[in-house]
Scaffold this active site. Structure first.
Site, PDB file in Angstrom:
ATOM      1  N   CYS A 100       0.988  -1.137  -0.058  1.00 29.54           N
ATOM      2  CA  CYS A 100       0.059   0.164  -0.036  1.00 29.54           C
ATOM      3  C   CYS A 100       0.926   1.310  -0.056  1.00 29.54           C
ATOM      4  CB  CYS A 100      -1.014  -0.015   1.329  1.00 29.54           C
ATOM      5  SG  CYS A 100      -1.836   1.476   1.380  1.00 29.54           S
ATOM      6  N   CYS A 103       0.460   3.762   2.936  1.00 28.66           N
ATOM      7  CA  CYS A 103       0.739   3.074   4.125  1.00 28.66           C
ATOM      8  C   CYS A 103       2.222   3.454   4.235  1.00 28.66           C
ATOM      9  CB  CYS A 103       0.451   1.568   4.276  1.00 28.66           C
ATOM     10  SG  CYS A 103      -1.183   1.353   4.151  1.00 28.66           S
TER      11      CYS A 103
END
Length: 177
Positions: A100, A103
């Site tokens: 991600c 993230c």
């Protein structure tokens, strides 16, 4: 035309600020910030003072947790009475995945804030690909997701990427309440 279609397909994930996990029931997805995790915020079941068998790490490092460690240190995900935090020092749990982009962009911010709030706040991280039972219990469908825990408050969820100052303000507000 094919080039335009390919470019559009490649650009689509970049346009969104968070990554989405696959979930069976997409209708239940919520994208609200600061969601209260319990319908009854007035009743919080505090664990016994000597119930924990582990020592809190106040070193200012981000601590990675597995599902079983989450249940041991944070809360029982199968408690019908709600999510009572087992720790003594307030914490943030960062739900993330290595694939991600947002993230990974949030990771260094969280690491710096963990050092800055050393001793006042604990920062944990949970890889959503390795702790799906915990993710289901908390309705984690988009990442990054941060959940704040305290012994005196219900858990609070923030979904999506935050800039450093926004996250710092959220931490300060949570600690002050």
């Amino acid at each position: 035309m094919k080039k335009l279609l390919i470019i559009s397909l490649l650009a689509f994930p970049i346009l969104f600020g968070s990554c989405h996990q696959k979930k069976q029931n997409k209708e239940e997805q919520t994208n609200t910030d600061n969601v209260n995790m319990s319908s009854d915020a007035s009743s919080i079941n505090l664990p016994d003072a000597d119930a924990s068998t582990w020592e809190e790490d106040l070193s200012g490092k981000v601590i990675s947790l597995t599902s079983s460690e989450f249940i041991e240190r944070i809360c029982d995900i199968n408690n019908p009475k709600g999510y009572a935090y087992k720790g003594f020092t307030p914490c943030i749990v960062d739900f993330y995945a290595g694939w991600c982009g947002p993230c990974m962009k949030l990771k260094p911010i969280i690491e710096k804030l963990a050092q800055e709030y050393k001793g006042e706040f604990i920062v944990y991280s949970v890889n959503v690909d390795r702790a799906q039972d915990v993710c289901e219990a908390f309705g984690i469908e988009s990442i990054p997701t941060l959940i704040f825990f305290s012994r005196t408050k219900q858990p609070t969820k923030i979904v999506g990427y935050l800039e450093r100052e926004e996250l710092k303000t959220a931490i300060d507000d949570f600690i002050a309440k």
